[in-house]
Design an enzyme around this catalytic site. Structure first.
Site, PDB file in Angstrom:
ATOM      1  N   HIS A 511     -49.454 -45.506  39.729  1.00 41.88           N
ATOM      2  CA  HIS A 511     -49.870 -44.839  38.502  1.00 41.88           C
ATOM      3  C   HIS A 511     -48.967 -45.082  37.291  1.00 41.88           C
ATOM      4  O   HIS A 511     -49.410 -44.914  36.148  1.00 41.88           O
ATOM      5  CB  HIS A 511     -49.949 -43.325  38.742  1.00 41.88           C
ATOM      6  CG  HIS A 511     -50.973 -42.629  37.895  1.00 41.88           C
ATOM      7  ND1 HIS A 511     -51.270 -43.024  36.616  1.00 41.88           N
ATOM      8  CD2 HIS A 511     -51.771 -41.564  38.137  1.00 41.88           C
ATOM      9  CE1 HIS A 511     -52.202 -42.228  36.112  1.00 41.88           C
ATOM     10  NE2 HIS A 511     -52.521 -41.342  37.007  1.00 41.88           N
ATOM     11  N   TYR A 627     -56.169 -28.524  34.142  1.00 42.90           N
ATOM     12  CA  TYR A 627     -55.767 -29.790  33.516  1.00 42.90           C
ATOM     13  C   TYR A 627     -56.949 -30.746  33.565  1.00 42.90           C
ATOM     14  O   TYR A 627     -57.473 -31.039  34.633  1.00 42.90           O
ATOM     15  CB  TYR A 627     -54.585 -30.368  34.303  1.00 42.90           C
ATOM     16  CG  TYR A 627     -53.997 -31.655  33.758  1.00 42.90           C
ATOM     17  CD1 TYR A 627     -52.732 -31.661  33.184  1.00 42.90           C
ATOM     18  CD2 TYR A 627     -54.667 -32.874  33.845  1.00 42.90           C
ATOM     19  CE1 TYR A 627     -52.161 -32.828  32.706  1.00 42.90           C
ATOM     20  CE2 TYR A 627     -54.110 -34.044  33.361  1.00 42.90           C
ATOM     21  CZ  TYR A 627     -52.851 -34.017  32.799  1.00 42.90           C
ATOM     22  OH  TYR A 627     -52.302 -35.186  32.326  1.00 42.90           O
ATOM     23  N   THR A 640     -52.393 -40.697  27.787  1.00 43.70           N
ATOM     24  CA  THR A 640     -53.240 -39.540  28.069  1.00 43.70           C
ATOM     25  C   THR A 640     -52.757 -38.310  27.318  1.00 43.70           C
ATOM     26  O   THR A 640     -51.627 -38.251  26.832  1.00 43.70           O
ATOM     27  CB  THR A 640     -53.261 -39.215  29.582  1.00 43.70           C
ATOM     28  OG1 THR A 640     -51.929 -38.884  30.007  1.00 43.70           O
ATOM     29  CG2 THR A 640     -53.805 -40.388  30.374  1.00 43.70           C
TER      30      THR A 640
END
Length: 812
Positions: A511, A627, A640
């Site tokens: 990630h 979230y 993001t």
């Protein structure tokens, strides 16, 4: 150098064994440190450019023309890539200008001079007078050179002006806040100007320099939005305390931190991204398997071929075609509404990238090019060359290489089978083991081969995929892709392609280097290219004829002492406990999809988010911080931002749904208000006016300055017990889902963020299907993924029932 197995020799030896009554043997692939027989070494000589022998008469040199040819072709290929990168960097650097545009300006300027028209208003004459006079620079030559210099300056000024105008236009986000379907005249003019200044065919990175920087919000705005987002989630006493902390922070500490943050935003390209990558990802010491990595799935229904090697051959070839387009910048930038460019910088580290463990923080190793692939199968690691003679291997050649690996009967070396468990466990033991056992010798060579590979491929022994007759087939597939057996994926690679025994596939992605939409872009290209462009023969194999003279894959050699194997076993135990605790449920929602939601004049994302709030309240009986990931790629190097989906309006809607005295009309009105609020928050997050990234950067700045802030410490310690994300689809649009419904993808998912919470990923694929991926932990008595899935399904139906038109039921 490796021997090439001779097909004739293998066949003859097989016949001899059959005549002697011995069972036939599968050919064994050579190892890097294997002692070859003289006959095999004779074959290996063909892969060496030259060899020499010292004799009493002198030194005898022997050259191999074939090897030299391969070296020459590889060199030509490398220089072609360098030239292409140089050319692209020039074209990107002058965009929206072009070399032909520069030439046109030069010709026009010089032509005007011959017509005695001075378009430079005397500047060409001034330049000519300042040029040195000599035998090589006559008056005519100096005039011509001055005209070229003036033309170049005018052209460059025009390019810079266009860039600044485009950057100014892209800083306007009013178009995003206009009602759906109603575009103002101002926005129409703005769209036309953006399209003109963006050019007709921008390259992948052509518009990067025109993207605006992420703005730093005002502290008072961020704090006000934060207090609004938690007011309804706290009791009056706790909220009063938090408000007091917030106001104190805003008055005393925040101004100083904000000044430094604004200074950073002036200096850096993006004031968030570097700290986000370092502190959220690379400094984490917990296992990245489950906690950070995510997965993505194959086609839901279609099965292009049942052969594992054939599917791997097409998939790897398609991925390498994407990499070639990426290197040449031939991919079109992702555009919002086909007009507004999004940042593409995350794509730069998609290939040839590995996360390297460190004692305090990890780092990312990225090499400019890689010509090999690292492959894992049944406990063994291989190196597969992707090029031969300077050309990319065809799908059929790759299938041959992968089939050779599948047919290899050799056994794993001691400690090799579970070696990749080091990447699945805690980061500190892996960093220490890497420094102690993998810093020299054959271990360093083998590990370097994996680190510098284009990506990692696992030829899985299991058969996974959606099975209509098996209810939990998608759950098993999700867990397999998320963590596998904890040692059969290299979790540090940018992504691991997993191909199953039955021809289905998926991927596990690290990630830190990029977010899911980037991998999704690659994935859409790969699936479409595999199915609609490359295809398979009638027998299920890749198209074409294989080159049997290709050198076989090379076994990587390891020398793992007992102490290292103990570290591997310890990492495996940690990873296995983590994987066994993951409760995953993946299901298809077929009652309606995006098409039905649009008819209700509601944002599909807002619809699903409200359903998740209703489902969570029914599941746990309370509300929690939620979230939802939103992207900020409208800005340069944007990644993001968080959308806090559990708003005051959302809780009011959920309470009305659980109130037996509330009428459907009242519930529908509250739903529309909640959906409208959610869309507003999503738009604010996308345009740089979010809450959490600003507070995160203020916190990091406070740590650098040695300033304690109880407010920031409290904000960043609050857990996200419901973490959600929507998987984007049809970013490339290489095929139509309406005409190819069997080629829909169920998207991907991730592990739970909180020990007592849920992780939910969803994809609105096509017009009639929504797939949910739900994760939680078995160890938590508060969560149950299947139970939460049932609540989601019912919540979707209950919200749809508020609208007049009944939902269309799809057949399974």
């Amino acid at each position: 150098s490796l021997p090439r197995p001779s097909g004739v020799g293998l066949q003859a030896r097989g016949e001899q064994r059959a005549a002697a009554g011995e069972p036939p043997r599968r050919p064994q692939l050579p190892c890097a440190a294997e002692n070859h027989t003289p006959s095999k070494m004779a074959e290996a000589h063909q892969a060496v450019a030259f060899q020499f022998t010292v004799t009493p008469e002198g030194v005898d040199f022997q050259l191999s023309r074939e090897a030299l040819k391969q070296i020459y072709l590889s060199g030509v290929s490398s220089w072609k890539k360098r030239f292409t990168r140089l050319k692209n960097s020039i074209l990107t650097g002058v965009y929206p200008g072009t070399p032909s545009g520069w030439l046109a300006v030069v010709i026009a300027t010089v032509g005007s001079m011959y017509l005695h028209v001075d378009v430079s208003m005397g500047l060409i004459v001034c330049l000519r007078e300042r040029l040195p006079n000599g035998c090589y620079l006559s008056l005519r030559n100096r005039t011509l050179l001055s005209a070229i210099l003036f033309s170049t300056g005018a052209w460059a000024s025009g390019v810079l002006l266009c860039r600044q105008m485009l950057k100014l236009l892209l800083s306007y986000h009013g178009w995003m806040f206009e009602p759906h379907g109603r575009i103002s005249r101002t926005t129409k003019i703005w769209v036309a100007m953006v399209r003109v200044l963006s050019g007709r065919k921008p390259m992948l990175y052509s518009l990067q320099a025109s993207l605006p920087k992420l703005p730093v919000p005002k502290v008072e705005d961020t704090i006000q939005r934060y207090l609004e987002s938690v007011h309804h989630l706290m009791d009056p006493e706790r909220y009063s305390q938090m408000e007091a902390l917030a106001r104190e922070f805003q008055k005393k500490t925040a101004p100083r931190l904000q000044k430094y943050l604004i200074l950073k935003s002036w200096w850096a390209t993006n004031y968030v991204s570097d700290w986000w990558e370092e502190y959220i990802y690379l400094r984490g010491r917990d296992p990245i398997m489950v906690n950070s990595n995510y997965y993505i799935m194959d086609f839901l229904y279609a099965r292009p071929t049942p052969f594992q090697a054939a599917r791997a051959g097409n998939a790897v070839h398609a991925i390498l075609l994407y990499r070639r387009k990426l290197d040449r910048e031939e991919l079109r930038p992702v555009m919002a509404l086909d007009t507004v460019p999004m940042c593409s910088c995350q794509m730069e580290r998609m290939f040839n990238t590995t996360r390297i463990p460190g004692k305090e923080a990890d780092s990312l190793l990225h090499v400019s090019d890689s010509k090999h692939l690292a492959v894992y199968h049944t406990g063994r690691f291989y190196k597969v060359w992707l090029y031969h003679g300077g050309k990319l291997l065809s799908p059929r050649d790759l299938e041959l290489q992968f089939q050779r690996i599948l047919d290899d009967p050799s056994k794993p070396q001691p400690g090799e089978e579970k070696l990749a468990a080091l990447t699945a466990g805690a980061r500190l033991p892996w960093a220490e083991a890497r420094a102690k056992y993998f810093s020299q010798g054959r271990n360093r060579v083998a590990l370097d081969c994996i680190d510098r590979a284009a990506f990692f491929l696992t030829l899985d022994e299991d058969a996974c995929g959606y099975d209509p007759g098996h209810e939990g087939s998608l759950d098993e597939l999700a867990k397999s892709l998320l963590h596998g057996q904890c040692y059969d994926r290299w979790f540090d690679k940018s992504f691991t392609l997993v191909v199953y025994r039955n021809g289905k596939l998926g991927a596990n992605a690290e990630h830190s280097w990029a977010d899911a939409p980037i991998v999704g872009h690659l994935w859409e290209f790969m699936l479409a290219t595999d199915q609609f462009q490359l295809g398979y023969s009638r027998s299920g194999h890749c198209q074409g004829t294989p080159n049997t003279a290709l050198p076989p894959p090379q076994r990587l050699q390891w020398d793992l002492p007992t102490e290292c194997r103990l570290v591997i076993d310890a990492s495996y135990s940690v990873a296995k406990a983590l994987a066994d605790d993951v409760d995953f449920h993946c299901f298809r929602f077929l009652d309606f999809g995006k098409g039905r939601i649009k008819k209700c004049r509601t944002s599909p994302d807002a619809f699903v988010q409200m359903a998740l709030q209703l489902a969570h309240f029914r599941d746990k009986g309370c509300f929690c911080l939620t979230y939802e990931a939103s992207m900020t790629r409208l800005f340069r190097e944007g990644r993001t931002e968080t959308v806090r989906s559990c708003t005051r309006e959302a809780t009011a809607f959920v309470c009305s749904m659980e109130d037996p005295d509330a009428s459907p009309v009242e519930c529908l009105q509250l739903f529309q208000e909640a959906a409208k609020k959610h869309q507003q928050l999503y738009r604010l997050a996308m345009t740089g006016a979010g809450i959490d990234r600003h507070l995160f950067c203020l916190y990091i700045m406070s740590r650098y300055l040695g300033v304690d802030s109880p407010f920031l410490a409290q904000v960043l310690s609050d857990p996200w017990r419901l973490s959600t994300s929507q998987t984007p689809q049809q970013q490339i649009r290489m095929f139509d889902l309406e005409t190819n419904p069997d080629h829909v993808s169920p998207g991907g998912g991730f592990g739970p963020v909180a020990n007592d919470g849920y992780g939910v990923s969803y994809i609105l694929a096509g017009e009639h299907l929504i797939t949910f991926h739900i994760s939680s932990k078995y160890s938590s008595p508060e969560t149950d993924s299947k139970r939460f899935g049932r609540h989601i399904r019912q919540a979707m139906l209950d919200i749809a029932a508020l609208f007049d038109t009944p939902p269309r039921k799809m057949a399974n």
